[in-house]
Design an enzyme around this catalytic site. Structure first.
Site, PDB file in Angstrom:
ATOM      1  NE  ARG A  19      92.789  29.571  31.502  1.00 42.97           N
ATOM      2  CZ  ARG A  19      93.398  28.909  30.526  1.00 42.97           C
ATOM      3  NH1 ARG A  19      92.701  28.040  29.786  1.00 42.97           N
ATOM      4  NH2 ARG A  19      94.686  29.097  30.287  1.00 42.97           N
ATOM      5  CE  LYS A  25      90.205  23.320  27.831  1.00 43.40           C
ATOM      6  NZ  LYS A  25      90.230  22.892  29.235  1.00 43.40           N
TER       7      LYS A  25
END
Length: 355
Positions: free
Chosen positions: A329, A294
């Site tokens: 995840r 991210k």
């Protein structure tokens, strides 16, 4: 006025700490102290106390006692079809984006055969759950028509489920949920926490499957324009508490919570949520953490491109494990599984009694 409980003062093992530590969510982490976060009548933080675990129950009112029981209670295995996935240790969820425009791997799995093979490789690499998505929810992404989303995910879900894998469908739309569940999906992962589509709660409840409720501020098109909170850790916790209550009241039994790293949060917000992640166990649900590749990693590492963020992703996966997250995840399954196995080896050694 309420008081929220944030575990801190983590120790490697329980040995030599009789009566002075507590076990976090039935997992492999123990903590010796808590922050008591006192809220005023408007749910604003009015003070913080750092207190030892010993004697904490004597200070608990009914609300705090429920939080404490949830923090220290065991988590039942996650039932996904015929698979039973233990929640007493971190599990890896592999990301399969069948989209042309996802922020990190857009276009990699557009072909159903390629996506299914990629998912099989992730399972071989140690992923316990395969998360299939057909709509990018990166900052600025546009909403995808249900028909296109179904065409992307349905054949992939069917092939992976037929192969005996535990499969999750990553979608905000009830129609896509129904199609994926009919194709064999076992879990719904909704970045809107079942708020985007009015029918989604009913679909999940009728199917009797677990759901991931994720916090997001705003929609993907606007969520990163100017995210703001009074107190991000408290605000996200309270929002998820409300969603858990509402979804459970609608008949959904198994709920997983996700604080939504990068969804309407600044880098500082994300870091605060990661440092306070253990507090979310007091909601009584398994915790999922999705921080792989991210933007915050790039922001903290010289603006590294998305495909150059493996090191930061591993660091955040280990941080999540240390905060007791049950599901992590990731895009890079073998590397993440290896890191978590090494973490588990260190923890197992610490938990081996010394004569």
């Amino acid at each position: 006025m309420r008081t929220l409980i944030r575990p801190t003062g983590f120790v490697d093992s329980p040995f030599g700490h009789d009566g002075k530590i507590a076990r976090l969510a039935g997992g492999l982490n123990w903590f010796s102290a808590v922050e008591l976060i006192h809220l005023d009548s408007t749910n604003m933080r009015s003070g913080v106390e750092l207190v030892p675990v010993s004697g904490i129950e004597e200070r608990c009112d009914e609300d705090m006692a429920a939080q404490w029981a949830a923090l220290t209670g065991n988590r039942a295995p996650l039932k996904l079809g015929e698979r039973s996935i233990p929640m007493d240790q971190p599990q890896v969820m592999g990301i399969i984006n069948t989209t042309p425009d996802s922020f990190s791997d857009g276009g990699k799995h557009e072909d159903a055969d390629v996506a299914a093979m990629g998912g099989a490789d992730m399972a071989m690499g140690g992923a316990a759950i395969l998360d299939v998505g057909g709509e990018s929810t990166r900052p600025g992404a546009r909403t995808v028509w249900e028909g296109d989303e179904i065409a992307r995910v349905q054949p992939v879900v069917e092939r992976l489920a037929t192969g005996g894998n535990a499969v999750s469908i990553d979608t905000r739309k009830a129609q896509v949920m129904e199609a994926a569940l009919a194709a064999g999906a076992h879990l719904v992962n909704d970045v809107s926490a079942l708020t985007f589509d009015d029918r989604s709660v009913e679909v999940v409840a009728n199917a009797g499957v677990p759901v991931v409720l994720m916090h997001a501020q705003g929609d993907p098109q606007t969520m990163q324009e100017n995210p703001s909170y009074d107190d991000v850790l408290v605000d996200v916790w309270l929002w998820l508490e409300d969603r858990v209550k509402a979804v459970r009241a609608a008949g959904v039994e198994t709920i997983i919570v996700d604080p939504g790293i990068g969804f309407g949060k600044s880098v500082a917000h994300n870091l605060e949520l990661l440092n306070g992640l253990a507090m979310f166990h007091s909601l009584g649900c398994p915790v999922l953490l999705g921080a792989s590749r991210k933007r915050m990693i790039g922001a903290l590492s010289g603006e590294a491109d998305a495909d150059q963020r493996l090191g930061g992703s591993i660091a955040l996966a280990v941080k999540a494990a240390e905060q007791g997250a049950q599901i992590i995840r990731v895009h890079d399954v073998p590397e993440s599984v290896q890191a978590l196995r090494v973490w588990r080896g260190l923890r197992d050694q610490a938990l081996t009694p010394k004569l």
